[in-house]
Scaffold this motif. Structure first.
Motif, PDB file in Angstrom:
ATOM      1  N   GLY A 361       0.793  -1.231   0.000  1.00 57.13           N
ATOM      2  CA  GLY A 361       0.000   0.000   0.000  1.00 57.13           C
ATOM      3  C   GLY A 361       0.816   1.266   0.000  1.00 57.13           C
ATOM      4  O   GLY A 361       0.302   2.347   0.302  1.00 57.13           O
ATOM      5  N   VAL A 362       2.103   1.169  -0.347  1.00 57.44           N
ATOM      6  CA  VAL A 362       2.986   2.335  -0.357  1.00 57.44           C
ATOM      7  C   VAL A 362       3.515   2.539  -1.777  1.00 57.44           C
ATOM      8  O   VAL A 362       3.998   1.603  -2.402  1.00 57.44           O
ATOM      9  CB  VAL A 362       4.180   2.148   0.603  1.00 57.44           C
ATOM     10  N   PHE A 363       3.416   3.782  -2.269  1.00 59.97           N
ATOM     11  CA  PHE A 363       3.981   4.122  -3.566  1.00 59.97           C
ATOM     12  C   PHE A 363       5.238   4.948  -3.339  1.00 59.97           C
ATOM     13  O   PHE A 363       5.182   6.006  -2.718  1.00 59.97           O
ATOM     14  CB  PHE A 363       2.973   4.902  -4.407  1.00 59.97           C
ATOM     15  N   THR A 364       6.369   4.465  -3.824  1.00 53.84           N
ATOM     16  CA  THR A 364       7.642   5.155  -3.592  1.00 53.84           C
ATOM     17  C   THR A 364       7.883   6.226  -4.649  1.00 53.84           C
ATOM     18  O   THR A 364       7.070   6.435  -5.539  1.00 53.84           O
ATOM     19  CB  THR A 364       8.813   4.147  -3.612  1.00 53.84           C
ATOM     20  N   HIS A 365       9.048   6.879  -4.561  1.00 54.42           N
ATOM     21  CA  HIS A 365       9.403   7.943  -5.498  1.00 54.42           C
ATOM     22  C   HIS A 365      10.365   7.458  -6.575  1.00 54.42           C
ATOM     23  O   HIS A 365      11.019   8.284  -7.224  1.00 54.42           O
ATOM     24  CB  HIS A 365      10.030   9.119  -4.739  1.00 54.42           C
ATOM     25  N   PHE A 366      10.471   6.153  -6.782  1.00 52.61           N
ATOM     26  CA  PHE A 366      11.335   5.606  -7.834  1.00 52.61           C
ATOM     27  C   PHE A 366      10.665   5.871  -9.183  1.00 52.61           C
ATOM     28  O   PHE A 366       9.749   5.183  -9.598  1.00 52.61           O
ATOM     29  CB  PHE A 366      11.557   4.112  -7.606  1.00 52.61           C
ATOM     30  N   LYS A 367      11.159   6.904  -9.866  1.00 54.36           N
ATOM     31  CA  LYS A 367      10.481   7.449 -11.045  1.00 54.36           C
ATOM     32  C   LYS A 367      10.276   6.428 -12.160  1.00 54.36           C
ATOM     33  O   LYS A 367       9.216   6.401 -12.806  1.00 54.36           O
ATOM     34  CB  LYS A 367      11.290   8.653 -11.555  1.00 54.36           C
ATOM     35  N   GLN A 368      11.256   5.600 -12.395  1.00 58.11           N
ATOM     36  CA  GLN A 368      11.202   4.675 -13.525  1.00 58.11           C
ATOM     37  C   GLN A 368      10.010   3.720 -13.446  1.00 58.11           C
ATOM     38  O   GLN A 368       9.448   3.324 -14.470  1.00 58.11           O
ATOM     39  CB  GLN A 368      12.507   3.876 -13.595  1.00 58.11           C
ATOM     40  N   ALA A 369       9.609   3.351 -12.242  1.00 54.62           N
ATOM     41  CA  ALA A 369       8.504   2.400 -12.080  1.00 54.62           C
ATOM     42  C   ALA A 369       7.214   2.925 -12.706  1.00 54.62           C
ATOM     43  O   ALA A 369       6.397   2.150 -13.215  1.00 54.62           O
ATOM     44  CB  ALA A 369       8.281   2.104 -10.599  1.00 54.62           C
ATOM     45  N   TYR A 370       7.051   4.246 -12.705  1.00 50.80           N
ATOM     46  CA  TYR A 370       5.803   4.838 -13.168  1.00 50.80           C
ATOM     47  C   TYR A 370       5.717   4.950 -14.688  1.00 50.80           C
ATOM     48  O   TYR A 370       4.711   5.402 -15.228  1.00 50.80           O
ATOM     49  CB  TYR A 370       5.602   6.206 -12.510  1.00 50.80           C
ATOM     50  N   GLU A 371       6.756   4.513 -15.375  1.00 49.54           N
ATOM     51  CA  GLU A 371       6.727   4.479 -16.834  1.00 49.54           C
ATOM     52  C   GLU A 371       5.938   3.275 -17.337  1.00 49.54           C
ATOM     53  O   GLU A 371       5.614   3.201 -18.522  1.00 49.54           O
ATOM     54  CB  GLU A 371       8.155   4.444 -17.378  1.00 49.54           C
ATOM     55  N   ASN A 372       5.631   2.352 -16.465  1.00 47.65           N
ATOM     56  CA  ASN A 372       4.910   1.133 -16.814  1.00 47.65           C
ATOM     57  C   ASN A 372       3.446   1.262 -16.400  1.00 47.65           C
ATOM     58  O   ASN A 372       3.150   1.466 -15.225  1.00 47.65           O
ATOM     59  CB  ASN A 372       5.567  -0.077 -16.120  1.00 47.65           C
ATOM     60  N   GLU A 373       2.534   1.133 -17.357  1.00 48.41           N
ATOM     61  CA  GLU A 373       1.114   1.293 -17.060  1.00 48.41           C
ATOM     62  C   GLU A 373       0.608   0.264 -16.059  1.00 48.41           C
ATOM     63  O   GLU A 373      -0.302   0.537 -15.280  1.00 48.41           O
ATOM     64  CB  GLU A 373       0.289   1.194 -18.356  1.00 48.41           C
ATOM     65  N   SER A 374       1.188  -0.924 -16.099  1.00 46.93           N
ATOM     66  CA  SER A 374       0.734  -1.958 -15.166  1.00 46.93           C
ATOM     67  C   SER A 374       1.082  -1.591 -13.734  1.00 46.93           C
ATOM     68  O   SER A 374       0.418  -2.023 -12.789  1.00 46.93           O
ATOM     69  CB  SER A 374       1.356  -3.315 -15.523  1.00 46.93           C
ATOM     70  N   PHE A 375       2.130  -0.773 -13.567  1.00 44.95           N
ATOM     71  CA  PHE A 375       2.502  -0.332 -12.217  1.00 44.95           C
ATOM     72  C   PHE A 375       1.600   0.812 -11.756  1.00 44.95           C
ATOM     73  O   PHE A 375       1.150   0.832 -10.606  1.00 44.95           O
ATOM     74  CB  PHE A 375       3.962   0.115 -12.169  1.00 44.95           C
ATOM     75  N   THR A 376       1.341   1.761 -12.640  1.00 46.03           N
ATOM     76  CA  THR A 376       0.538   2.910 -12.229  1.00 46.03           C
ATOM     77  C   THR A 376      -0.928   2.545 -12.038  1.00 46.03           C
ATOM     78  O   THR A 376      -1.650   3.245 -11.329  1.00 46.03           O
ATOM     79  CB  THR A 376       0.627   4.059 -13.259  1.00 46.03           C
ATOM     80  N   ASN A 377      -1.381   1.468 -12.663  1.00 46.88           N
ATOM     81  CA  ASN A 377      -2.789   1.081 -12.536  1.00 46.88           C
ATOM     82  C   ASN A 377      -3.139   0.799 -11.082  1.00 46.88           C
ATOM     83  O   ASN A 377      -2.512  -0.029 -10.424  1.00 46.88           O
ATOM     84  CB  ASN A 377      -3.076  -0.158 -13.387  1.00 46.88           C
ATOM     85  N   TRP A 378      -4.149   1.529 -10.596  1.00 41.77           N
ATOM     86  CA  TRP A 378      -4.583   1.363  -9.203  1.00 41.77           C
ATOM     87  C   TRP A 378      -6.021   1.829  -9.074  1.00 41.77           C
ATOM     88  O   TRP A 378      -6.355   2.952  -9.475  1.00 41.77           O
ATOM     89  CB  TRP A 378      -3.676   2.170  -8.271  1.00 41.77           C
ATOM     90  N   THR A 379      -6.859   0.980  -8.572  1.00 45.89           N
ATOM     91  CA  THR A 379      -8.254   1.352  -8.334  1.00 45.89           C
ATOM     92  C   THR A 379      -8.552   1.211  -6.843  1.00 45.89           C
ATOM     93  O   THR A 379      -7.854   0.491  -6.118  1.00 45.89           O
ATOM     94  CB  THR A 379      -9.219   0.457  -9.133  1.00 45.89           C
ATOM     95  N   TRP A 380      -9.586   1.923  -6.417  1.00 46.90           N
ATOM     96  CA  TRP A 380     -10.019   1.860  -5.023  1.00 46.90           C
ATOM     97  C   TRP A 380     -11.541   1.870  -5.015  1.00 46.90           C
ATOM     98  O   TRP A 380     -12.158   2.602  -5.785  1.00 46.90           O
ATOM     99  CB  TRP A 380      -9.451   3.030  -4.220  1.00 46.90           C
ATOM    100  N   ARG A 381     -12.137   1.087  -4.147  1.00 46.62           N
ATOM    101  CA  ARG A 381     -13.575   0.829  -4.212  1.00 46.62           C
ATOM    102  C   ARG A 381     -14.420   2.099  -4.212  1.00 46.62           C
ATOM    103  O   ARG A 381     -15.431   2.190  -4.908  1.00 46.62           O
ATOM    104  CB  ARG A 381     -14.003  -0.090  -3.063  1.00 46.62           C
ATOM    105  N   ASN A 382     -14.018   3.106  -3.463  1.00 47.54           N
ATOM    106  CA  ASN A 382     -14.799   4.347  -3.404  1.00 47.54           C
ATOM    107  C   ASN A 382     -14.804   5.090  -4.733  1.00 47.54           C
ATOM    108  O   ASN A 382     -15.673   5.923  -4.979  1.00 47.54           O
ATOM    109  CB  ASN A 382     -14.252   5.286  -2.316  1.00 47.54           C
ATOM    110  N   PHE A 383     -13.821   4.777  -5.594  1.00 43.90           N
ATOM    111  CA  PHE A 383     -13.677   5.456  -6.875  1.00 43.90           C
ATOM    112  C   PHE A 383     -14.085   4.563  -8.045  1.00 43.90           C
ATOM    113  O   PHE A 383     -13.791   4.883  -9.200  1.00 43.90           O
ATOM    114  CB  PHE A 383     -12.239   5.948  -7.050  1.00 43.90           C
ATOM    115  N   GLY A 384     -14.757   3.466  -7.740  1.00 42.27           N
ATOM    116  CA  GLY A 384     -15.260   2.583  -8.784  1.00 42.27           C
ATOM    117  C   GLY A 384     -14.156   2.038  -9.666  1.00 42.27           C
ATOM    118  O   GLY A 384     -13.132   1.557  -9.187  1.00 42.27           O
ATOM    119  N   THR A 385     -14.360   2.150 -10.976  1.00 43.91           N
ATOM    120  CA  THR A 385     -13.391   1.604 -11.935  1.00 43.91           C
ATOM    121  C   THR A 385     -12.367   2.634 -12.399  1.00 43.91           C
ATOM    122  O   THR A 385     -11.512   2.326 -13.237  1.00 43.91           O
ATOM    123  CB  THR A 385     -14.121   1.048 -13.167  1.00 43.91           C
TER     124      THR A 385
END
Length: 452
Positions: A361-385
């Motif tokens: 449940g922690v997102f770090t500041h390692f910039k390169q990880a966020y170049e991958n869509e599978s990494f940035t993908n994140w949903t939360w129940r209150n925000f639906g899809t």
């Protein structure tokens, strides 16, 4: 018996090797060429194996225990991955409340006690701890921290004299969330991109808020607290409030002027942040918007709103900002600094660390990880899809800036809390009165501050 066994085994291997060499020699020119190619591949393979073995051996050779002062619970997935990579490094966790870290550092230094090998630093305590000048320059040997790994907006806020002294841990980029049904009712859409196209700046936001107030008969407002607005505007300011001891009066005046405009428009309620009444607002339908750092859905909105798919996330007018977040620093003279650095480097500055921290449940500041869509993908129940990960880490992050702060900012925060309470209670309390009160309070609390 053992010696005789190994003697026979060695003799057998020598015989097999000789046969292989003879067969290769009888193979003609092509065989020689194949042998050369095989030698090259074998050498490269052997080199890779040796490097892997050396790296693994280096990880095993690192032995010992380092001490960490923190208030955060252990992140089990990340810790397990670290232990797998560095099996002989142990973490000794000492629980210290976030607000007590700086005081404990001061008392330990005064008594000649032993400082930790690494200390977790909450954003609100950062300026105070940085001002103590007790943290290592992490860009120097043996750490050699690579600044390019982090986001550009991280660098000024975690540096002293242009050198990193702490590495940010949890991402704290912030946008604003809104209740979709209310947005649809009053603005004609609940689509985040369409909402961003409507709310091009805060003046538009205020005017739209007035329309909502009129249409709802005063029952619906934009934010529950003027503190939410202050945190947002502070995070978006174009310049730091302080240059050393010199206060940037024009910059602060701009913020106070905007706060008064929000107050006078009647679109903001009078609740104090982080109170039970404020927490309860997330489950209601009286306020359309909420300030939303990346930790808000999981730790604030979720626990206070049991209904699914009510919220959406958008880039705020004026862009993203930073709210909260922690970092890790290594005190000068730490006995187990190398071991502590390996932990910081793994958890906050590596792909594997980013992936395992995300599972906790922690997102770090390692910039390169966020170049991958599978990494940035994140949903939360209150925000639906809605992919709020993409909204936070791509759309909002691209518009985010941060400002360096010093110890004077902490004093100003205290004074601004006093001023906010007065603004809420007294509608006759305007910009001029607010600035006079700020000057008076700062003079009493920190006479070193220069007001120009």
């Amino acid at each position: 018996m053992l010696i005789r066994f190994w003697t026979k085994r060695v003799s057998l291997l020598i015989t097999i090797t000789m046969l292989v060499c003879l067969l290769a020699a009888c193979g003609g020119g092509n065989a020689v060429n194949n042998q050369k190619e095989g030698d090259t591949n074998n050498k490269e393979s052997a080199k890779a194996d040796n490097e892997g073995t050396a790296a693994s051996k280096g990880n095993v050779d690192l032995k010992g225990e380092f001490t960490l002062w923190t208030w955060e619970p252990e992140h089990p997935t990340a810790l397990a991955a670290f232990n797998a990579k560095y099996p002989n490094i142990k973490v000794k966790r000492v629980n210290v409340a976030a607000e007590d870290i700086s005081k404990k550092l001061q008392t330990t230094i005064a008594s000649g006690g032993e400082l930790p090998d690494v200390v977790r630093i909450e954003r609100g305590q950062k300026a105070k701890i940085f001002d103590m000048d007790i943290l290592e320059n992490l860009e120097a040997a043996p750490y050699n921290a690579d600044k390019s790994i982090l986001f550009d907006y991280d660098l000024p806020t975690f540096s002293v004299d242009d050198h990193l002294v702490a590495i940010p841990d949890d991402m704290s980029v912030a946008g604003i969330a809104y209740i979709k049904s209310l947005a649809k009712q009053y603005f004609g859409t609940d689509n985040p991109e369409e909402m961003e196209a409507i709310f091009t700046d805060w003046d538009v936001f205020i005017e739209k808020g007035k329309e909502v107030l009129q249409q709802s008969g005063g029952k619906v407002q934009m934010f529950p607290s003027l503190g939410d607005v202050n945190q947002t505007l502070k995070g978006q300011r174009a310049e730091p409030y302080f240059d050393g001891d010199k206060l940037n009066v024009p910059m602060l005046t701009n913020t106070v002027t905007d706060l008064v405009k929000f107050r006078d428009a009647g679109i903001i309620d009078k609740l104090d942040q982080w109170t039970p009444a404020w927490n309860a607002t997330f489950g209601g339908e009286k306020y359309i918007f909420a300030m939303s750092p990346v930790w808000m859905p999981q730790y604030v909105i979720g626990p206070n709103d049991k209904k699914d798919d009510r919220w959406a996330l958008m880039v705020p007018p004026g862009g993203g900002f930073i709210r909260g977040g922690s970092s890790h620093g290594i005190p000068k003279g730490a006995k187990n600094a190398e071991l502590a650095w390996k932990w910081i480097e793994f958890t906050s500055m590596s792909q594997e660390g980013a992936e395992t921290q995300k599972k906790d449940g922690v997102f770090t500041h390692f910039k390169q990880a966020y170049e991958n869509e599978s990494f940035t993908n994140w949903t939360w129940r209150n925000f639906g899809t809605q992919d709020i990960g993409h909204k936070f880490f791509v759309d909002i992050s691209a518009t985010t800036k941060d400002m360096p702060e010093n110890i004077n900012d902490l004093v100003l925060d205290e004074v601004m809390n006093i001023v906010l309470q007065t603004l809420v209670k007294d509608e006759a309390f305007g910009v001029e009165q607010a600035m006079d009160r700020i000057q008076k309070e700062l003079k009493a609390k920190a006479p070193n501050i220069v007001w120009e």
